[in-house]
Design a protein around this motif. Structure first.
Motif: not given
Length: 169
Positions: A80-84
């Motif tokens: 997973t590559y997720m950004y917030h």
């Protein structure tokens, strides 16, 4: 506050701008694995998107003053590559305040700094605090607790981009 309990399976999140390029890489309500309650939001990515940031969604809260607290639950899988990110788009160019990135190798990054390793397949609770407008300090704090581990790990004084003053994206 959004817990997705009042939405139908397959719905997109209410009041959010949702961007998807096809019917496979999507952002939808599911009843597969919820952190609490019966439902949650599932984001499915796939290779070959025109925009590497797709699918993505955002809200436009338009907070211009005060100390803000945002929290959410997050569960990631290997790769997973997720950004917030909390963004200020008031000048026509993005200025980023709090920036939390889950990297494919399991690192959780805050404003470019490695905070901790995160487990795959477990829910994490994230709490972000940041002041905007006249109360602005130029920094933000985050707390992360991992399912089954109990304690909240806190990281304080992470830097915002210069020019981040409001939360509107």
């Amino acid at each position: 506050h959004a817990d997705f309990e009042d939405l139908k399976i397959g719905d997109k999140p209410l009041e959010a701008q949702v961007f998807e390029e096809n019917d496979t890489a999507t952002i939808r309500v599911t009843d597969e694995i919820a952190a609490s309650g019966r439902q949650c939001l599932k984001i499915v990515d796939m290779p070959g998107q025109k925009g590497e940031y797709n699918p993505h969604f955002f809200y436009s809260p338009n907070f211009v003053s005060g100390t803000l607290r945002g929290s959410f639950d997050l569960r990631i899988e290997q790769g997973t590559y997720m950004y917030h990110e909390w963004r200020d788009y008031s000048t026509g160019a993005f200025k980023v305040g709090p920036a939390l990135h889950a990297m494919p190798d399991g690192r959780l990054m805050g404003s470019g700094r490695e905070l901790m390793r995160v487990p795959y397949g477990k829910w994490m609770h994230v709490e972000i605090t940041c002041a905007v407008g006249p109360d602005l300090t130029g920094t933000w704090d985050v707390g992360v607790s991992v399912e089954g581990e109990g304690e909240l790990r806190e990281f304080k004084g992470l830097p915002c981009d210069p020019g981040f003053t409001v939360l509107n994206w």
